[in-house]
Design a protein around this motif. Structure first.
Motif, PDB file in Angstrom:
ATOM      1  N   TYR A 264      -8.179  10.591  -4.043  1.00  0.00           N
ATOM      2  CA  TYR A 264      -8.550   9.613  -3.018  1.00  0.00           C
ATOM      3  C   TYR A 264      -9.728  10.109  -2.179  1.00  0.00           C
ATOM      4  O   TYR A 264     -10.685   9.371  -1.932  1.00  0.00           O
ATOM      5  CB  TYR A 264      -7.354   9.302  -2.102  1.00  0.00           C
ATOM      6  CG  TYR A 264      -6.387   8.297  -2.670  1.00  0.00           C
ATOM      7  CD1 TYR A 264      -6.594   6.928  -2.492  1.00  0.00           C
ATOM      8  CD2 TYR A 264      -5.261   8.692  -3.366  1.00  0.00           C
ATOM      9  CE1 TYR A 264      -5.700   5.996  -3.008  1.00  0.00           C
ATOM     10  CE2 TYR A 264      -4.363   7.771  -3.888  1.00  0.00           C
ATOM     11  CZ  TYR A 264      -4.590   6.426  -3.697  1.00  0.00           C
ATOM     12  OH  TYR A 264      -3.710   5.505  -4.203  1.00  0.00           O
TER      13      TYR A 264
ATOM     14  N   TYR B 151     -13.548   8.444  -2.060  1.00  0.00           N
ATOM     15  CA  TYR B 151     -14.038   7.851  -0.812  1.00  0.00           C
ATOM     16  C   TYR B 151     -15.165   8.665  -0.175  1.00  0.00           C
ATOM     17  O   TYR B 151     -16.194   8.115   0.201  1.00  0.00           O
ATOM     18  CB  TYR B 151     -12.876   7.703   0.174  1.00  0.00           C
ATOM     19  CG  TYR B 151     -13.241   6.915   1.407  1.00  0.00           C
ATOM     20  CD1 TYR B 151     -13.400   5.532   1.345  1.00  0.00           C
ATOM     21  CD2 TYR B 151     -13.440   7.537   2.630  1.00  0.00           C
ATOM     22  CE1 TYR B 151     -13.740   4.795   2.465  1.00  0.00           C
ATOM     23  CE2 TYR B 151     -13.777   6.812   3.761  1.00  0.00           C
ATOM     24  CZ  TYR B 151     -13.924   5.440   3.672  1.00  0.00           C
ATOM     25  OH  TYR B 151     -14.268   4.724   4.790  1.00  0.00           O
TER      26      TYR B 151
ATOM     27  N   SER C 246     -15.833   2.149  -1.710  1.00  0.00           N
ATOM     28  CA  SER C 246     -15.149   1.460  -0.621  1.00  0.00           C
ATOM     29  C   SER C 246     -13.639   1.482  -0.868  1.00  0.00           C
ATOM     30  O   SER C 246     -13.183   1.769  -1.983  1.00  0.00           O
ATOM     31  CB  SER C 246     -15.630   0.011  -0.532  1.00  0.00           C
ATOM     32  OG  SER C 246     -15.171  -0.712  -1.666  1.00  0.00           O
ATOM     33  N   LEU C 247     -12.877   1.139   0.166  1.00  0.00           N
ATOM     34  CA  LEU C 247     -11.426   1.059   0.015  1.00  0.00           C
ATOM     35  C   LEU C 247     -11.064   0.055  -1.070  1.00  0.00           C
ATOM     36  O   LEU C 247     -10.172   0.302  -1.887  1.00  0.00           O
ATOM     37  CB  LEU C 247     -10.769   0.668   1.336  1.00  0.00           C
ATOM     38  CG  LEU C 247     -10.934   1.628   2.514  1.00  0.00           C
ATOM     39  CD1 LEU C 247     -10.254   1.063   3.752  1.00  0.00           C
ATOM     40  CD2 LEU C 247     -10.407   3.001   2.189  1.00  0.00           C
TER      41      LEU C 247
ATOM     42  N   ARG D 285      -5.335  -2.112  -0.937  1.00  0.00           N
ATOM     43  CA  ARG D 285      -6.338  -1.517  -0.057  1.00  0.00           C
ATOM     44  C   ARG D 285      -5.636  -0.720   1.041  1.00  0.00           C
ATOM     45  O   ARG D 285      -6.094   0.349   1.446  1.00  0.00           O
ATOM     46  CB  ARG D 285      -7.202  -2.632   0.526  1.00  0.00           C
ATOM     47  CG  ARG D 285      -8.389  -2.173   1.302  1.00  0.00           C
ATOM     48  CD  ARG D 285      -9.184  -3.398   1.801  1.00  0.00           C
ATOM     49  NE  ARG D 285     -10.263  -3.006   2.656  1.00  0.00           N
ATOM     50  CZ  ARG D 285     -10.137  -2.704   3.944  1.00  0.00           C
ATOM     51  NH1 ARG D 285      -8.970  -2.736   4.527  1.00  0.00           N
ATOM     52  NH2 ARG D 285     -11.197  -2.349   4.657  1.00  0.00           N
ATOM     53  N   ASN D 286      -4.514  -1.237   1.523  1.00  0.00           N
ATOM     54  CA  ASN D 286      -3.750  -0.556   2.565  1.00  0.00           C
ATOM     55  C   ASN D 286      -3.196   0.778   2.060  1.00  0.00           C
ATOM     56  O   ASN D 286      -3.149   1.759   2.809  1.00  0.00           O
ATOM     57  CB  ASN D 286      -2.617  -1.453   3.072  1.00  0.00           C
ATOM     58  CG  ASN D 286      -2.062  -0.967   4.377  1.00  0.00           C
ATOM     59  OD1 ASN D 286      -2.827  -0.734   5.317  1.00  0.00           O
ATOM     60  ND2 ASN D 286      -0.753  -0.793   4.441  1.00  0.00           N
TER      61      ASN D 286
ATOM     62  N   TYR E  60      -6.025   3.233   2.221  1.00  0.00           N
ATOM     63  CA  TYR E  60      -6.243   3.630   3.612  1.00  0.00           C
ATOM     64  C   TYR E  60      -5.182   4.643   4.062  1.00  0.00           C
ATOM     65  O   TYR E  60      -5.512   5.680   4.638  1.00  0.00           O
ATOM     66  CB  TYR E  60      -6.229   2.394   4.517  1.00  0.00           C
ATOM     67  CG  TYR E  60      -6.327   2.719   5.981  1.00  0.00           C
ATOM     68  CD1 TYR E  60      -7.553   3.010   6.562  1.00  0.00           C
ATOM     69  CD2 TYR E  60      -5.191   2.779   6.779  1.00  0.00           C
ATOM     70  CE1 TYR E  60      -7.651   3.339   7.906  1.00  0.00           C
ATOM     71  CE2 TYR E  60      -5.271   3.105   8.120  1.00  0.00           C
ATOM     72  CZ  TYR E  60      -6.506   3.378   8.678  1.00  0.00           C
ATOM     73  OH  TYR E  60      -6.596   3.704  10.005  1.00  0.00           O
ATOM     74  N   ASP E  61      -3.921   4.344   3.796  1.00  0.00           N
ATOM     75  CA  ASP E  61      -2.825   5.233   4.203  1.00  0.00           C
ATOM     76  C   ASP E  61      -2.924   6.606   3.541  1.00  0.00           C
ATOM     77  O   ASP E  61      -2.719   7.637   4.186  1.00  0.00           O
ATOM     78  CB  ASP E  61      -1.469   4.604   3.873  1.00  0.00           C
ATOM     79  CG  ASP E  61      -1.133   3.423   4.768  1.00  0.00           C
ATOM     80  OD1 ASP E  61      -1.771   3.267   5.842  1.00  0.00           O
ATOM     81  OD2 ASP E  61      -0.250   2.638   4.382  1.00  0.00           O
TER      82      ASP E  61
ATOM     83  N   LYS F 122      -5.805   8.531   5.095  1.00  0.00           N
ATOM     84  CA  LYS F 122      -5.443   8.966   6.448  1.00  0.00           C
ATOM     85  C   LYS F 122      -4.528  10.191   6.390  1.00  0.00           C
ATOM     86  O   LYS F 122      -4.730  11.170   7.122  1.00  0.00           O
ATOM     87  CB  LYS F 122      -4.771   7.817   7.194  1.00  0.00           C
ATOM     88  CG  LYS F 122      -4.537   8.078   8.650  1.00  0.00           C
ATOM     89  CD  LYS F 122      -4.032   6.833   9.355  1.00  0.00           C
ATOM     90  CE  LYS F 122      -3.801   7.125  10.814  1.00  0.00           C
ATOM     91  NZ  LYS F 122      -3.333   5.958  11.542  1.00  0.00           N
TER      92      LYS F 122
END
Length: 109
Positions: free
Chosen positions: A29, A33, A39-40, A51-52, A55-56, A59
């Motif tokens: 990941y 990125y 992009s996500l 997409r979430n 992101y998770d 993060k």
């Protein structure tokens, strides 16, 4: 406040220090990125996840990198060494005593 470019640079430096401590999934990941600049949405499509989820995972992976840095300080020490080396290189008329002081500082880092 840290700009997105500064954050990207910091994450890339942290990856250089701690990437091997992350899971393969976290490494993937982060690479997609921060290194390949996808992009996500592109990552989500490539990995067939939401997409979430991308992101998770990003993060959590960045939080892991920051956690390792807060405990081990490898990046901080690297920056200190590089700053000291630059100071040595920039000073044309450095005395032997000053060089000895710089070497002692390097040893302490």
């Amino acid at each position: 406040m840290e700009s997105s470019l500064e954050k990207k640079q910091r994450v890339n430096l942290l990856m250089d220090c701690y990437c091997d401590l992350l899971t393969d999934k976290q490494q993937d990941y982060l690479t997609l990125y921060y290194e390949e600049d996808l992009s996500l949405a592109e990552i989500a499509e490539d990995l067939n996840v939401s997409r979430n989820a991308v992101y998770d995972n990003l993060k959590r992976a960045v939080a892991s990198l920051e956690d390792y840095e807060s405990k081990l300080h490898l990046l901080e020490k690297h920056v200190q060494r590089m700053d000291l080396i630059k100071r040595i290189e920039d000073e044309q008329n450095t005395s032997r005593e000053q060089l000895d002081d710089y070497l002692e500082m390097l040893k302490r880092i």
